[in-house]
Design a protein around this motif. Sequence first.
Motif, short mmCIF file in Angstrom:
data_model
loop_
_atom_site.label_atom_id
_atom_site.label_comp_id
_atom_site.label_asym_id
_atom_site.label_seq_id
_atom_site.Cartn_x
_atom_site.Cartn_y
_atom_site.Cartn_z
N HIS A 9 0.84 -1.21 0.00
CA HIS A 9 0.00 0.00 0.00
C HIS A 9 0.86 1.25 0.00
CE1 HIS A 9 -3.36 -2.39 2.30
NE2 HIS A 9 -3.44 -2.57 1.00
N GLY A 10 1.85 1.27 0.89
CA GLY A 10 2.67 2.46 1.03
C GLY A 10 3.49 2.73 -0.22
N ILE A 53 -5.59 9.05 -2.68
CA ILE A 53 -5.21 7.64 -2.85
C ILE A 53 -6.48 6.79 -2.77
CG2 ILE A 53 -3.83 5.73 -1.89
CD1 ILE A 53 -2.10 8.00 -2.96
N ALA A 76 1.20 4.10 -2.89
CA ALA A 76 0.85 5.51 -2.63
C ALA A 76 2.00 6.43 -3.01
CB ALA A 76 0.48 5.68 -1.15
N GLN A 77 3.22 6.04 -2.69
CA GLN A 77 4.36 6.88 -3.09
C GLN A 77 4.50 6.89 -4.61
OE1 GLN A 77 7.60 5.49 -0.39
NE2 GLN A 77 7.52 7.58 0.41
#
Lengths: 160, 792
Positions: free
Chosen positions: B681-682, B720, B685-686
């Motif tokens: 997920h992270g 997001i 998102a980045q």
Amino acid sequence: MSTRREIRLTVNGAEHAVTVPPRKLLADCLRDDLGLTGTHVGCEQGVCGACTILLDGEPIRSCLMFAVQAQGAELETIESLARSADDLHPVQRAFWEKHGLQCGFCTPGMVLTAKALLESTPDPSEDEIREAIAGNICRCTGYVFVVDAIKAAAEARADA
Amino acid sequence: MPEAQQPKLLGARVKRVEDPRFLTGRARYVDDIVRPRMLHAAFVRSTIAHAEITGVDSTAAAAHPGVRAVMDGRQMAERALPIVCNSLVPSWQETRYPALAADRVRFVGEAVAAVVADDRYVAEDASELVLVDYAPLPAVASIAEAIADGAPRLHDGWEDNFFVKRHFVGGDPDRAFAEAAGTLQLDLRSNRHSGIPLETRGCIAEYDDAEETLTLWTATQIPHLVRTGLADVLQMPENRIRVIAPDVGGGYGIKGHLFPEEIAVCVLAMEVGRPVKWIEDRREHLLASIHAREHEHRLEVAYTEDGTVLGLRARVYVDCGAYSVYPWTSTMDTGMALGILPGPYRIRHYECEAYSVTTNKCPLGPYRGVSRPAACFSIERAMDEVARATGLDPFEVRRRNLVRPDEFPYQSVTGLVYDSGSFHEALEEVCRQADLDGMRAEQERARAEGRLLGIGFACYTEQTAHTTNEFIKRGVPIIFGYDTATVRMDPSGKVAVYVSTHSHGQGHETTYAQIVADQLGLGLGDVKVFFGDTASAPYGHGTFASRSAVLAGGASHRAAGKVREMLVDFAAHELEADAADMELGDGEAFVRGAPGRGVKIADLARWAYHRPERLPPGMEPVIEAVASYDADPGTGTFANAAHLTLVEVDPDTGGVDLLRYAVVEDCGRMINPLVVDGQVHGGVAQGIGGALLEELVYDENAQLTTTTFLDYRLPGATDIPRISVSHLETLSPFTIEGIKGMGEGGAIAPGPALASAVEDALRPLGQVFVNELPLTPERVRRFAEQAGAAGR
């Protein structure tokens, strides 16, 4: 900055007398003068939300306020919610269960924002949750599990 | 030796043991640490991109009340060597990156002086009183300017503005292009952005004159490498330096460097004889930490009528800014792009020229994905263009070119060994999971209503846990191929694990404990993982390059395995049984098949330390082991994924609304699926941030114009979408437990997937080629206008 002011701050239910220069930010005062380092500073211009605390129950940016302006208000920081794993607030517990944090830097501000949301909106929709935390930047989680955690906290609150 | 127990914790979706301290505000980041008599530093930074420093006047600053010291670059040069990080590649040209610039500045934000004062407010006041005289030189603000004939030189003695030039030929590209049914030429650009951890950089240095020891608390991913780098530039014995990385508020590669400010703060602390703290502010971070991702690629693609890509020619330029960074050098992005550009596809004929370019900008370094977001952007856009040129479905073109399941281990044209993978299955699965047919139907309905919906794909394979041979090939000066762990059992039978990687969100305190607890037949709560302190962890490299789970996890597994052998031998001796018959589980060592015949591990531990006469002959009273791990055969392990997205584009505002984002990823065996999901997920998102929002914009004078979070847009919760993630588990044949690295992967594919989707969305207006990231509203409007013009 030779002029310093003695002020009284009510933080987490206790009153503190501190002497600060008038230009000292509330965030810096909480951290430096009161040792409440759970309030984090990420941008010093009110964008990232890491320094969010509750002032009379409302989330505010403690980097956008001088300490001298906070006299007379009830301030609440992350340290007020729990001391350990054993007494976590339902929002904290939900963040833990749902993996709603990674590096943890945004977490205190995020948790306090979520707590305030659930007090005003006990059963928020996903859109309402995302709107509420739109001012709290998280660089690690992509918000997916943060949103899940806040939903779970709302459900736990409803069941309680 | 008996086989290890059936894993109980490995693979379990357990919540993280480290979370309570973060949730309660009790974590300790560097700015939370206060040392007695501590002072505070602020830096004076260059306001000009390229200039000679003709004078520094610190008189007024030094006289300011509360100021304890002011230091300029000349004084610093007497106390510390510049950072020099040289590649071993023959064309390499060296830079010298000083802690404070003495004679010349090469980017806006470069530190030229430092002020130490009683508090940070006063230090900043006084830093404005330091007068620096500059004689400006022509600034080089772009790759084009740097490589132009007669371009100003940034570094004395250089023959051009290239840190490094590389050339690779594999197969027979000339023949591939001669035999092709068609060829394409594509120009692609990824603009500069960065990892932007929410916690800025920061450090505290303290020198003990009596002990002659230096301690540095710093927000770093690589404590040991910082220690080695400091020892080199300060010319101090390394055993007199201790580096402590406390809790770190995000890194993403950016905090994986030795920084000039760390050196300067150490020197200042030694100078004033008191601890000195420096906490970076956000403007400094955007100006002068580490930038990433600025690539320009020219790609030529040779393809057949059935959509097979026969050959590829690439010219890669990376804007590496002003200086080579430690410990990576300025070769990482070009070397990686050159090696991985063919991606997960069976391309056997390939030529690449790659140039690391110096400009008057902030130094460029690794950021989550390192170069692969740009490489993936190129090859995935090429796949879409081949689809368009041949009239085939983009899904089908990818399917025809992906490495097939029966080809693993597959050696790529550049010599990389793809150990295993699920390239086809991931692509098919993501289409199923996200309901590609349903998406297409939705797109048709929307188009009928005049709305612009687009679908985009991207596939990648990511080399992770790069091992020794891989780093030797790249010519980096330090070979980061292994990592290390100590596993120590105390007299109560509990275990401390000390590792040289650093966890700043990745959950190592949980995942390594899962590995070790399984090995020793203990529970998760019996194992505590420590890291970040060079005084206690064995020497190792740190956290970067999707390596920690494989290499430090592997080292923890091996060290725990050695401790396990000791416990088994001791237990067998106590029980007069054969060691081969012993098992460990539920806190006990017991004879297999005879559950009554056992001994508590806690008793063994107590006896080992307090009743050493009970130990078997020759066994020492040290229930402890150190191990390193460098996965055989030294080629790393390759994770893979496929991303699929559905977007809606508003051609008037240039807005891109993400309706759906789906990932199917494969990182081999997952230690903890909860942590893996969070990492994906992270990363995504980045990646979305870098694809749509985030850009570090320099003007023609090489002045950075995006120095606040109002100009540099980070994605918030409303930017997001709900990212759906599912997993395949193709075990690596090369690593312990078949684990593959995965921390970076999510960030690789969003750029190409979103470019593809935006282009697809605009198609009813006309055909454009989306060749530049990020897709800010301004660029989307421009592409929409081009599409409209093409469609008329």
